[in-house]
Design a protein around this motif. Sequence first.
Motif, mmCIF file in Angstrom:
data_model
loop_
_atom_site.group_PDB
_atom_site.id
_atom_site.type_symbol
_atom_site.label_atom_id
_atom_site.label_comp_id
_atom_site.label_asym_id
_atom_site.label_seq_id
_atom_site.Cartn_x
_atom_site.Cartn_y
_atom_site.Cartn_z
ATOM 1 N N PRO A 120 41.480 42.916 38.791
ATOM 2 C CA PRO A 120 40.597 41.914 39.411
ATOM 3 C C PRO A 120 41.310 40.638 39.847
ATOM 4 N N SER A 121 42.454 40.336 39.236
ATOM 5 C CA SER A 121 43.151 39.094 39.584
ATOM 6 C C SER A 121 43.907 39.192 40.898
ATOM 7 N N LEU A 122 44.055 40.388 41.444
ATOM 8 C CA LEU A 122 44.742 40.549 42.725
ATOM 9 C C LEU A 122 44.005 39.779 43.819
ATOM 10 N N LYS A 123 44.759 39.112 44.683
ATOM 11 C CA LYS A 123 44.162 38.334 45.770
ATOM 12 C C LYS A 123 43.825 39.247 46.943
ATOM 13 N N ILE A 124 42.883 40.141 46.710
ATOM 14 C CA ILE A 124 42.399 41.040 47.761
ATOM 15 C C ILE A 124 40.899 40.825 47.889
ATOM 16 N N GLY A 125 40.469 40.278 48.998
ATOM 17 C CA GLY A 125 39.043 40.112 49.216
ATOM 18 C C GLY A 125 38.407 39.182 48.204
ATOM 19 N N MET A 126 37.150 39.461 47.888
ATOM 20 C CA MET A 126 36.371 38.621 46.987
ATOM 21 C C MET A 126 35.805 39.478 45.867
ATOM 22 N N ASP A 127 35.469 38.835 44.768
ATOM 23 C CA ASP A 127 34.801 39.566 43.689
ATOM 24 C C ASP A 127 33.613 38.751 43.199
ATOM 25 N N PHE A 128 32.545 39.452 42.891
ATOM 26 C CA PHE A 128 31.339 38.824 42.363
ATOM 27 C C PHE A 128 31.146 39.301 40.930
ATOM 28 N N ASN A 129 30.954 38.379 40.019
ATOM 29 C CA ASN A 129 30.691 38.731 38.631
ATOM 30 C C ASN A 129 29.188 38.778 38.389
ATOM 31 N N ASP A 130 28.725 39.860 37.800
ATOM 32 C CA ASP A 130 27.308 39.999 37.455
ATOM 33 C C ASP A 130 27.217 40.304 35.962
ATOM 34 N N ASN A 131 26.931 39.254 35.199
ATOM 35 C CA ASN A 131 26.891 39.412 33.743
ATOM 36 C C ASN A 131 25.458 39.425 33.211
#
Length: 380
Positions: A120-131
């Motif tokens: 997840p730490s890779l700088k590829i695109g975006m990530d959304f966290n859903d907790n």
Amino acid sequence: MKILVILLLACDCFGNVPKADVLLIPFCICGIFMHSKFYADDVNKCIKLTVLGLLLSMASCFFFRGQSLWASLQALRFYWLICFFFYLSSQNIEIKRIEKGLCLFYFIFIIAYILKWMFPSLKIGMDFNDNSIDNTKNVFLLGIFILPFGFFYYLNKLFKRFKTKYMFFVLLAVLIWFNMGSRTNIVGGIVSFLFMYFHYFPISRINIKHLKFAITLGLFIFLFLQIPIIQESLKVIQEKQQYGSTLDNQDYIRVQQFHYFTQDHFKNIFEYFLGSGMPHGTSAYGQKMLSHGEIGGIVTGWFDWGLIGLSWVVGIFTVFMLFYLYVKIVRSKLNDDFFYLKSIYLFYIITSPFAILSFEGGAFILQSYLLYIFCKKRIR
């Protein structure tokens, strides 16, 4: 390679190069003037009327909401890409080249998605966290619009000539849909899968060969569902149902959004028909529409309602023309080599009213290629 570069620009290089898709706008504009005689007049008219609807929504937004035409023009940057079809129609591109370019982009997207999923730490695109339900990370990359093409293109090949590699290529798309927990896409994929399956294997002509294929396919699906990450995704989907992420729950954000747009948003019937306009963050209207914050939890989030929500901002007429085009393709005649087009657009018909996969994030570039193939290969 040109097709691959165009697709990468369309999705802003998976979100790493903001507004890279703007580089394609000159081709869209030139295409409008370059295409003169292309036999798909009905498709041309549908796209032109869709663009007219977008322009009317800009005027509505200026008149009723005070957002400048320039701000609306920028806010609609993904949607002008539908005019890329005109550029393609002025060229003589070999269909096989288009399919190879789309397939290459499909595999690059799969690799990028899996890398982002694993690291997840890779700088590829975006990530959304859903907790809100559990601690799993939902990965999001622009370019996800390519999944329906990869799924149905290789599924079509699988049904025509059973090879294990095609099954693997199909399951890659399914894996990502399950990881996203997208109930709409999963349902749309199942229905469209059955549509294609019964086209190739009608019940009236079942034989031993068909039964062997069905048993083998069923075994693959059963084993696929036993994969731990798929089991985990199914659990998340089930928990969404249990936690009230359904339309019969008045506290569900989509129910609140529907109530807002149908009861409180519009000033009059004319704005309802023309749309209140695509919001841009530089205007007071845009700040109101976009200020409620985090992804998945805003009352003014029209995008959670797919084409239904799109009609609220760009107008009923615009969305009607898009949906009419989808239905037209499903009802048209194509030989088996291009039957995947009918399945893709059936998938859009099922999913687009509640999901943005068919028109957001550069998807109109993909649709431009699909419509070009359709116009060249449909049976009149």
